[in-house]
Design a protein around this motif. Structure first.
Motif, PDB file in Angstrom:
ATOM      1  N   ILE A 190      13.104  43.747  36.840  1.00  0.00           N
ATOM      2  CA  ILE A 190      14.326  44.416  37.271  1.00  0.00           C
ATOM      3  C   ILE A 190      14.013  45.686  38.053  1.00  0.00           C
ATOM      4  N   TYR A 191      13.093  46.501  37.557  1.00  0.00           N
ATOM      5  CA  TYR A 191      12.895  47.840  38.120  1.00  0.00           C
ATOM      6  C   TYR A 191      11.593  48.030  38.896  1.00  0.00           C
ATOM      7  N   ALA A 192      10.478  47.495  38.427  1.00  0.00           N
ATOM      8  CA  ALA A 192       9.204  47.745  39.109  1.00  0.00           C
ATOM      9  C   ALA A 192       9.208  47.197  40.526  1.00  0.00           C
ATOM     10  N   PHE A 193       9.906  46.083  40.732  1.00  0.00           N
ATOM     11  CA  PHE A 193       9.923  45.464  42.056  1.00  0.00           C
ATOM     12  C   PHE A 193      10.825  46.211  43.045  1.00  0.00           C
ATOM     13  N   LEU A 194      11.497  47.245  42.581  1.00  0.00           N
ATOM     14  CA  LEU A 194      12.235  48.093  43.517  1.00  0.00           C
ATOM     15  C   LEU A 194      11.292  48.853  44.451  1.00  0.00           C
ATOM     16  N   LEU A 195       9.997  48.855  44.118  1.00  0.00           N
ATOM     17  CA  LEU A 195       9.027  49.482  45.018  1.00  0.00           C
ATOM     18  C   LEU A 195       9.013  48.775  46.374  1.00  0.00           C
ATOM     19  N   PHE A 196       9.241  47.454  46.379  1.00  0.00           N
ATOM     20  CA  PHE A 196       9.351  46.741  47.652  1.00  0.00           C
ATOM     21  C   PHE A 196      10.453  47.342  48.514  1.00  0.00           C
ATOM     22  N   TRP A 197      11.610  47.567  47.884  1.00  0.00           N
ATOM     23  CA  TRP A 197      12.756  48.127  48.600  1.00  0.00           C
ATOM     24  C   TRP A 197      12.445  49.542  49.090  1.00  0.00           C
ATOM     25  N   ALA A 198      11.772  50.322  48.254  1.00  0.00           N
ATOM     26  CA  ALA A 198      11.436  51.695  48.630  1.00  0.00           C
ATOM     27  C   ALA A 198      10.526  51.729  49.852  1.00  0.00           C
ATOM     28  N   ILE A 199       9.571  50.813  49.906  1.00  0.00           N
ATOM     29  CA  ILE A 199       8.663  50.750  51.056  1.00  0.00           C
ATOM     30  C   ILE A 199       9.437  50.405  52.322  1.00  0.00           C
ATOM     31  N   ALA A 200      10.274  49.368  52.237  1.00  0.00           N
ATOM     32  CA  ALA A 200      11.036  48.926  53.410  1.00  0.00           C
ATOM     33  C   ALA A 200      11.991  50.009  53.900  1.00  0.00           C
ATOM     34  N   LEU A 201      12.702  50.629  52.969  1.00  0.00           N
ATOM     35  CA  LEU A 201      13.657  51.674  53.350  1.00  0.00           C
ATOM     36  C   LEU A 201      12.945  52.938  53.817  1.00  0.00           C
ATOM     37  N   GLY A 202      11.811  53.245  53.185  1.00  0.00           N
ATOM     38  CA  GLY A 202      11.067  54.442  53.564  1.00  0.00           C
ATOM     39  C   GLY A 202      10.604  54.400  55.011  1.00  0.00           C
ATOM     40  N   PHE A 203      10.244  53.201  55.476  1.00  0.00           N
ATOM     41  CA  PHE A 203       9.816  53.046  56.868  1.00  0.00           C
ATOM     42  C   PHE A 203      10.951  52.571  57.779  1.00  0.00           C
ATOM     43  N   ARG A 204      12.122  52.372  57.202  1.00  0.00           N
ATOM     44  CA  ARG A 204      13.295  51.898  57.961  1.00  0.00           C
ATOM     45  C   ARG A 204      12.951  50.611  58.714  1.00  0.00           C
ATOM     46  N   SER A 205      12.449  49.640  57.967  1.00  0.00           N
ATOM     47  CA  SER A 205      11.999  48.385  58.565  1.00  0.00           C
ATOM     48  C   SER A 205      12.898  47.235  58.133  1.00  0.00           C
ATOM     49  N   THR A 206      13.529  46.570  59.091  1.00  0.00           N
ATOM     50  CA  THR A 206      14.359  45.408  58.770  1.00  0.00           C
ATOM     51  C   THR A 206      13.511  44.228  58.311  1.00  0.00           C
ATOM     52  N   ALA A 207      12.373  44.021  58.952  1.00  0.00           N
ATOM     53  CA  ALA A 207      11.499  42.902  58.578  1.00  0.00           C
ATOM     54  C   ALA A 207      10.982  43.076  57.158  1.00  0.00           C
ATOM     55  N   ALA A 208      10.546  44.287  56.817  1.00  0.00           N
ATOM     56  CA  ALA A 208      10.048  44.542  55.468  1.00  0.00           C
ATOM     57  C   ALA A 208      11.158  44.428  54.435  1.00  0.00           C
ATOM     58  N   LEU A 209      12.367  44.814  54.818  1.00  0.00           N
ATOM     59  CA  LEU A 209      13.493  44.680  53.894  1.00  0.00           C
ATOM     60  C   LEU A 209      13.782  43.209  53.610  1.00  0.00           C
ATOM     61  N   ALA A 210      13.675  42.357  54.610  1.00  0.00           N
ATOM     62  CA  ALA A 210      13.864  40.917  54.406  1.00  0.00           C
ATOM     63  C   ALA A 210      12.817  40.369  53.443  1.00  0.00           C
ATOM     64  N   VAL A 211      11.572  40.805  53.599  1.00  0.00           N
ATOM     65  CA  VAL A 211      10.502  40.364  52.696  1.00  0.00           C
ATOM     66  C   VAL A 211      10.723  40.906  51.292  1.00  0.00           C
ATOM     67  N   ALA A 212      11.195  42.150  51.195  1.00  0.00           N
ATOM     68  CA  ALA A 212      11.460  42.757  49.888  1.00  0.00           C
ATOM     69  C   ALA A 212      12.522  41.979  49.129  1.00  0.00           C
ATOM     70  N   VAL A 213      13.588  41.605  49.818  1.00  0.00           N
ATOM     71  CA  VAL A 213      14.648  40.825  49.182  1.00  0.00           C
ATOM     72  C   VAL A 213      14.112  39.465  48.750  1.00  0.00           C
ATOM     73  N   PHE A 214      13.347  38.812  49.628  1.00  0.00           N
ATOM     74  CA  PHE A 214      12.747  37.516  49.288  1.00  0.00           C
ATOM     75  C   PHE A 214      11.862  37.629  48.060  1.00  0.00           C
ATOM     76  N   SER A 215      10.962  38.606  48.062  1.00  0.00           N
ATOM     77  CA  SER A 215       9.991  38.739  46.984  1.00  0.00           C
ATOM     78  C   SER A 215      10.660  39.062  45.656  1.00  0.00           C
ATOM     79  N   HIS A 216      11.681  39.931  45.691  1.00  0.00           N
ATOM     80  CA  HIS A 216      12.369  40.301  44.452  1.00  0.00           C
ATOM     81  C   HIS A 216      13.174  39.122  43.912  1.00  0.00           C
ATOM     82  N   ALA A 217      13.807  38.365  44.801  1.00  0.00           N
ATOM     83  CA  ALA A 217      14.552  37.179  44.358  1.00  0.00           C
ATOM     84  C   ALA A 217      13.605  36.101  43.840  1.00  0.00           C
ATOM     85  N   TYR A 218      12.469  35.949  44.515  1.00  0.00           N
ATOM     86  CA  TYR A 218      11.536  34.878  44.159  1.00  0.00           C
ATOM     87  C   TYR A 218      10.868  35.117  42.802  1.00  0.00           C
TER      88      TYR A 218
END
Length: 220
Positions: free
Chosen positions: A169-197
């Motif tokens: 639930i919480y540790a995988f929010l690091l994916f989101w933090a990385i994507a948002l920190g760099f303002r990357s749409t591609a990384a945000l798509a991967v973050a959502v995929f990885s957290h859902a998967y």
């Protein structure tokens, strides 16, 4: 209440894994196309790491429960090394993607700063809690390999005061933090995929395994 008397087979729950994993893969491919197919090599490397990691965990866990095959061949230590290489690769590849794609996500700086800080704080606290109170070895599935881990009490400290599944639930929010920190749409798509998967892994593989490992019969 029914008690699982034998370990789940290799294929138990994997139809769910296949269906949900395929659906997520198709969706992320469509999103990638919508974004203009940015950075194809690193994008698909970042997608491949969670897929390979979770397939590796599924196969090794089930083979170990069925016949201790992993312990008898490569051994638990080698399993852990490969586990953490693949686990770390998820974050490294996502970071690399976010770096090369930085600035593509057009959101206000204030919203970016607030969301990144919140997600980063929560995820790092969750990871600290896992290391401090749960243990990284146990988090990697040690209870599939060594009986002593199965008798350990449930953890109720740190992030686990709020939920029994603080890692997913919480540790995988690091994916989101990385994507948002760099303002990357591609990384945000991967973050959502990885957290859902990772939740596909939980319901298809981990939950059936836990039903067996912590059943009365499996502890006798």
């Amino acid at each position: 209440m029914s008690i699982r008397k034998s370990p789940p087979t290799l294929w138990h729950g994997q139809l769910l894994h296949l269906i949900c994993g395929t659906l997520l893969f198709v969706l992320v491919e469509l999103v990638w196309g919508y974004l203009g197919r940015p950075h194809p090599a690193i994008f698909w490397v970042a997608i491949a790491f969670p897929i390979v990691h979770q397939i590796y965990v599924w196969v090794t866990w089930r083979l170990e429960l069925q016949s201790s095959l992993v312990s008898k061949t490569i051994g638990f230590r080698a399993y852990l090394i490969l586990f953490f290489i693949l686990f770390g690769g998820r974050f490294v590849s996502l970071f690399a993607l976010a770096w090369v794609d930085k600035g593509s996500l057009k959101i206000p700086v204030l919203i970016q700063a607030i969301t990144t800080t919140i997600f980063l704080f929560i995820s790092l606290y969750a990871m600290y809690s896992v290391k401090r109170y749960f243990g990284m070895t146990r988090a990697a599935g040690a209870d599939h390999f060594e009986q002593r881990y199965r008798s350990m009490p449930a953890v109720k400290e740190g992030i686990f005061r709020f939920t029994s599944n603080g890692m997913y639930i919480y540790a995988f929010l690091l994916f989101w933090a990385i994507a948002l920190g760099f303002r990357s749409t591609a990384a945000l798509a991967v973050a959502v995929f990885s957290h859902a998967y990772i939740w596909v892994h939980f319901y298809a593989t981990e939950s059936p395994d836990m039903d067996f490992i912590y059943s009365t019969d499996s502890l006798e």
